[in-house]
Design an enzyme around this catalytic site. Sequence first.
Site: not given
Length: 273
Positions: A1-3, A80
């Site tokens: 998971m991206c942030q 990501k």
Amino acid sequence: MCQLLGMNCNVPTDICFSFTGFQARGGLTDIHQDGWGIAFFEGRGCRVFLDPRPSTDSPVAELVRSYAIRSLNVIAHIRKATHGDINLENTHPFMRELWGQYWLFAHNGDLKDYAPTPGKRFRPVGSTDSERAFCQILNTLALRYPDGPPPVAELHESLRALAAEIGGFGEFNFLLSNGEVLFAHCASRLSYIIRQAPFAEAHLTDQDVTIDFNQVTTPRDRVAVIATTPLTDNERWETIAPGTLLTFRDGAPVEMQNCATRPFFRPTSCPSP
């Protein structure tokens, strides 16, 4: 998971403390190593820093950490990759012009088989599902409101409906801002905190760094910080319920019922509570 990381304030504020913890998630305390970016509104302009390298190894990130840029609205993203190569054109946040304003957008999630019909005005440069979604949002708004932005409550409702529609293809957490307000949509995971007087100390979760906000603020300051997961371990963060769109202005969520007929632009647009 991206942030995701966002900041919305009532006075220009730097994001150095929050970014110090956020940067660590790009390869040090988490696995997101496919690029990062951050954008600051300054008046009607934007400073945008993008790097396809991991944020923990990026000289550009070190510059941002040491450069106390003050802004009312900031959006940052650590990637990501799920769609598109690891390169500059696929690095968030993305920026476009609509209604004579810059708009910034960053997305966290995975939209499966998402291939909207390309619009005439806004088209993606890269190959991410995120940029396709951003262009679809702006194309829809430009067609729906050709003469300029609607009242903020109406725009909020249009974005909420678009978020639900696009979210039918997968996870669609996002931050969106035009420098006046910041929209935060939670599909699965997003939290925020409002920092205002009386201020206290805060300690980062991802780095052993503490700050006493009493030393760097004034009593009238108010700052909202939005993140995928809380950045500090000694403060109370509010979890945003999935399916919720929040609009932040002047460092707090806006009550939409107070903005139903007010114009979007300052100085006549509605204040936050």
